[in-house]
Design a protein around this motif. Structure first.
Motif, PDB file in Angstrom:
ATOM      1  N   LEU A   1      -4.617  -1.897   1.691  1.00 36.34           N
ATOM      2  CA  LEU A   1      -4.909  -1.486   3.065  1.00 36.34           C
ATOM      3  C   LEU A   1      -6.104  -2.253   3.618  1.00 36.34           C
ATOM      4  N   GLY A   2      -7.133  -2.434   2.785  1.00 35.44           N
ATOM      5  CA  GLY A   2      -8.286  -3.215   3.218  1.00 35.44           C
ATOM      6  C   GLY A   2      -7.910  -4.648   3.527  1.00 35.44           C
ATOM      7  N   ALA A   3      -7.050  -5.230   2.683  1.00 34.77           N
ATOM      8  CA  ALA A   3      -6.604  -6.597   2.910  1.00 34.77           C
ATOM      9  C   ALA A   3      -5.803  -6.694   4.214  1.00 34.77           C
ATOM     10  N   ALA A   4      -4.952  -5.699   4.475  1.00 31.45           N
ATOM     11  CA  ALA A   4      -4.163  -5.699   5.712  1.00 31.45           C
ATOM     12  C   ALA A   4      -5.066  -5.636   6.938  1.00 31.45           C
ATOM     13  N   ASP A   5      -6.122  -4.828   6.850  1.00 35.35           N
ATOM     14  CA  ASP A   5      -7.065  -4.727   7.977  1.00 35.35           C
ATOM     15  C   ASP A   5      -7.750  -6.069   8.234  1.00 35.35           C
ATOM     16  N   HIS A   6      -8.165  -6.738   7.179  1.00 39.16           N
ATOM     17  CA  HIS A   6      -8.824  -8.041   7.341  1.00 39.16           C
ATOM     18  C   HIS A   6      -7.853  -9.084   7.886  1.00 39.16           C
ATOM     19  N   LEU A   7      -6.588  -9.008   7.472  1.00 38.41           N
ATOM     20  CA  LEU A   7      -5.587  -9.935   8.011  1.00 38.41           C
ATOM     21  C   LEU A   7      -5.375  -9.703   9.501  1.00 38.41           C
ATOM     22  N   LEU A   8      -5.333  -8.443   9.893  1.00 38.60           N
ATOM     23  CA  LEU A   8      -5.193  -8.124  11.323  1.00 38.60           C
ATOM     24  C   LEU A   8      -6.389  -8.646  12.111  1.00 38.60           C
ATOM     25  N   ASP A   9      -7.593  -8.451  11.569  1.00 42.62           N
ATOM     26  CA  ASP A   9      -8.791  -8.947  12.249  1.00 42.62           C
ATOM     27  C   ASP A   9      -8.766 -10.467  12.364  1.00 42.62           C
ATOM     28  N   ALA A  10      -8.396 -11.137  11.283  1.00 39.98           N
ATOM     29  CA  ALA A  10      -8.351 -12.598  11.292  1.00 39.98           C
ATOM     30  C   ALA A  10      -7.319 -13.099  12.296  1.00 39.98           C
ATOM     31  N   HIS A  11      -6.176 -12.429  12.353  1.00 38.33           N
ATOM     32  CA  HIS A  11      -5.135 -12.825  13.308  1.00 38.33           C
ATOM     33  C   HIS A  11      -5.619 -12.662  14.744  1.00 38.33           C
ATOM     34  N   ASP A  12      -6.286 -11.534  15.025  1.00 40.92           N
ATOM     35  CA  ASP A  12      -6.798 -11.296  16.382  1.00 40.92           C
ATOM     36  C   ASP A  12      -7.883 -12.302  16.758  1.00 40.92           C
TER      37      ASP A  12
ATOM     38  N   ALA B   1       0.835  -1.209   0.000  1.00 39.98           N
ATOM     39  CA  ALA B   1       0.000   0.000   0.000  1.00 39.98           C
ATOM     40  C   ALA B   1       0.865   1.252   0.000  1.00 39.98           C
ATOM     41  N   ARG B   2       1.883   1.278   0.859  1.00 38.22           N
ATOM     42  CA  ARG B   2       2.757   2.453   0.926  1.00 38.22           C
ATOM     43  C   ARG B   2       3.478   2.671  -0.403  1.00 38.22           C
ATOM     44  N   THR B   3       3.953   1.590  -0.994  1.00 35.46           N
ATOM     45  CA  THR B   3       4.684   1.698  -2.256  1.00 35.46           C
ATOM     46  C   THR B   3       3.778   2.206  -3.367  1.00 35.46           C
ATOM     47  N   ALA B   4       2.550   1.699  -3.420  1.00 32.97           N
ATOM     48  CA  ALA B   4       1.622   2.133  -4.463  1.00 32.97           C
ATOM     49  C   ALA B   4       1.316   3.622  -4.328  1.00 32.97           C
TER      50      ALA B   4
ATOM     51  N   ASP C   1      -4.504   6.580 -10.946  1.00 33.01           N
ATOM     52  CA  ASP C   1      -5.737   6.147 -10.285  1.00 33.01           C
ATOM     53  C   ASP C   1      -5.678   4.663  -9.938  1.00 33.01           C
ATOM     54  N   ARG C   2      -5.135   3.853 -10.834  1.00 34.29           N
ATOM     55  CA  ARG C   2      -5.036   2.418 -10.576  1.00 34.29           C
ATOM     56  C   ARG C   2      -4.100   2.139  -9.403  1.00 34.29           C
ATOM     57  N   LEU C   3      -3.011   2.892  -9.317  1.00 30.96           N
ATOM     58  CA  LEU C   3      -2.082   2.703  -8.210  1.00 30.96           C
ATOM     59  C   LEU C   3      -2.740   3.047  -6.877  1.00 30.96           C
ATOM     60  N   LYS C   4      -3.504   4.123  -6.849  1.00 31.75           N
ATOM     61  CA  LYS C   4      -4.200   4.499  -5.611  1.00 31.75           C
ATOM     62  C   LYS C   4      -5.266   3.467  -5.256  1.00 31.75           C
ATOM     63  N   GLN C   5      -5.942   2.955  -6.275  1.00 27.10           N
ATOM     64  CA  GLN C   5      -6.939   1.909  -6.029  1.00 27.10           C
ATOM     65  C   GLN C   5      -6.276   0.669  -5.438  1.00 27.10           C
ATOM     66  N   LEU C   6      -5.122   0.284  -6.016  1.00 27.41           N
ATOM     67  CA  LEU C   6      -4.388  -0.861  -5.498  1.00 27.41           C
ATOM     68  C   LEU C   6      -3.978  -0.629  -4.046  1.00 27.41           C
ATOM     69  N   ALA C   7      -3.541   0.585  -3.731  1.00 26.91           N
ATOM     70  CA  ALA C   7      -3.128   0.901  -2.359  1.00 26.91           C
ATOM     71  C   ALA C   7      -4.289   0.731  -1.391  1.00 26.91           C
ATOM     72  N   HIS C   8      -5.463   1.214  -1.768  1.00 26.80           N
ATOM     73  CA  HIS C   8      -6.622   1.085  -0.886  1.00 26.80           C
ATOM     74  C   HIS C   8      -7.052  -0.375  -0.735  1.00 26.80           C
ATOM     75  N   LEU C   9      -6.961  -1.147  -1.810  1.00 25.58           N
ATOM     76  CA  LEU C   9      -7.279  -2.570  -1.713  1.00 25.58           C
ATOM     77  C   LEU C   9      -6.298  -3.282  -0.777  1.00 25.58           C
TER      78      LEU C   9
END
Length: 226
Positions: free
Chosen positions: A49-60, A12-15, A39-47
């Motif tokens: 970030l969303g994936a990272a949030d779900h991974l954190l939730d799943a881990h918790d 996300a940071r790189t995108a 626009d595609r790079l920003k979209q990828l970054a947001h996707l």
């Protein structure tokens, strides 16, 4: 699971960073393709970030379920396992086309840089097989069986040789990462990103017989007559 979280956050940071550089580069005309790539790079970054949030939730969720199961000396609650699986499925959906999107965006940027004469007139001196292997690597389709020393791709009908992978490694364009048992995933490395963009900006004149299968003659003829 937790090992993937920093990778997703870094993506996300790189995108976001690349999109910023693309918008602020001097001498680059912000054409339709450049704006679309940003626009595609920003979209990828947001996707990502969303994936990272779900991974954190799943881990918790899994950690809490495991702790409770150990305290009660019983299996983890079914609903916790189900919810963890649901979050991981969401991660898969968000990232399923990430590699393809990255390659498509690289093609947009490379083609536009070529039209604006911001790239060398000629592509790098890679063979057709090396170029094809580089594209497949960017798409995340290449792996190596270290036990048999053979290269594999998930693209049906496509063949790669271990010699081609080694030649790209020698140029510092790709690297391998252990995945499971004797399987190694091949990734772009260092100058490999720029080399891939250059390859996409200068399409090959002919398809390599050992890397990308040619289209059947009857299909090509049918397309021309439509």
């Amino acid at each position: 699971m937790s090992a993937h979280i920093p990778h997703t956050q870094r993506l996300a940071r790189t995108a976001f960073t690349v999109a910023h550089h693309l918008n602020s580069m001097r001498g680059v005309y912000r054409s339709h393709d450049i704006r679309m790539a940003s626009d595609r790079l920003k979209q990828l970054a947001h996707l990502a970030l969303g994936a990272a949030d779900h991974l954190l939730d799943a881990h918790d969720l899994l950690s809490v379920a495991r702790d409770r199961a150990e305290q009660a000396d019983a299996p983890a609650p079914h609903h916790a396992l189900w919810e963890t699986g649901r979050r991981l499925e969401l991660v898969r959906q968000l990232t399923a086309h990430g590699a393809q999107d990255c390659v498509n965006t690289s093609a947009l940027v490379g083609g536009e840089f070529h039209r604006q004469r911001l790239l060398p007139a000629q592509p790098s001196s890679l063979s057709a097989a090396q170029q094809a292997a580089l594209i497949l690597t960017g798409l995340g389709h290449v792996s190596v069986d270290s036990l048999n020393d053979k290269a594999h791709t998930s693209q049906n009908g496509t063949r790669l040789t271990i010699a081609t992978i080694r030649s790209l490694e020698a140029r510092g364009l790709v690297t391998r990462e252990p995945v499971i048992l004797h399987e190694q995933r091949v990734h772009l490395k260092g100058d490999g990103y720029g080399a891939l963009t250059a390859v996409l900006a200068h399409p090959r004149r002919t398809a390599p017989a050992t890397a990308l299968p040619a289209r059947p003659a009857h299909t090509a003829n049918h397309s021309r007559t439509r």
